[in-house]
Scaffold this active site. Sequence first.
Site, PDB file in Angstrom:
ATOM      1  CB  SER A 163      27.380  51.240   4.560  1.00 10.64           C
ATOM      2  OG  SER A 163      27.558  51.819   3.272  1.00 10.64           O
ATOM      3  CE1 TYR A 175      25.842  55.944   6.701  1.00 14.34           C
ATOM      4  CE2 TYR A 175      27.297  55.256   4.928  1.00 14.34           C
ATOM      5  CZ  TYR A 175      26.158  55.066   5.677  1.00 14.34           C
ATOM      6  OH  TYR A 175      25.334  53.994   5.413  1.00 14.34           O
TER       7      TYR A 175
END
Length: 318
Positions: A163, A175
């Site tokens: 990401s 995350y």
Amino acid sequence: MWLPLLLGVLLWALLWLLRDRQSLPTSDAFVFITGCDSGFGRLLALRLDQRGFRVLASCLTPSGAEDLQRVASSRLHTTLLDVTDPQSVQRAAKWVETHVGEAGLFGLVNNAGVSGIIGPTPWQTWEDFRQVLNVNTLGPIGVTLALLPLLRQARGRVVNMSSVLGRLAANGGGYCVSKFGVEAFSDSLRRDVAPFGIRVSIVEPGFFRTPITNLESLDNVTKACWARLPPATQALYGEAYLTKYLRLQHHLLNLLCDPDLTKVSRCLEHALTARHPRTRYSPGWDTKLFWLPASYLPASLVDAVLTWILPKPAQAVY
């Protein structure tokens, strides 16, 4: 003086473009994809299936596997896989081996991922971080290690879904930490397996409209996280902080989330089919215009901007 430099840059760009467009005849090769219940994984499985690849798709749930199998061709096969369970990973690896045989595995796409709790780090517990890291970081590591012998057989490709938040940690929670881990694993793996003809690429999407960015789910998780906080911690932030945080989350995701998931699937396909796959792919307008440029700025400047955007705790001392 400037003309030769300009011509040199244009020539380099032309040569790079020609090189980037060279592809391999791999339409009947075996590709194993994790996390095919929905989102990028499901879309990629169907696109590769349409192109003639022999897709081996893993899903977390039986309903996800059945739904995918129903709309795919007979070339595509599904299995269940929990990337956090070593026994499940080993069973999936044996299943892949029975399908690929002597041909080996040409492509592995580590796509399975979760968002976890998005919120300030002091709201998190060790378990919150562990759950996200188990799926997003240790999951790809375990699956890759289990399938490396088959990848060596085919001199194949590994594509890890990271990401842009693996380049710039814009929020608290596991995350961003997990995606930084994917970046490090991919970089070291790329160098270590290059002598065996295996290529490794990283895809770093910006914000896209997937189950991970579902606002209702994110709101519910954030509210549940707030509700479990000790009263003293809630007092530090104040009820208004939670309201403003959720409102900011809505504004940012509505502004940034791109509904066109094919921008990501095309990058994944290129990494699998190009003669010279790129080391990194960064799909998404927000990635190119904001997140990647910001990742090269001084940390103090980025901190100042993000601190200005975020709501202020009730008992902040600055």
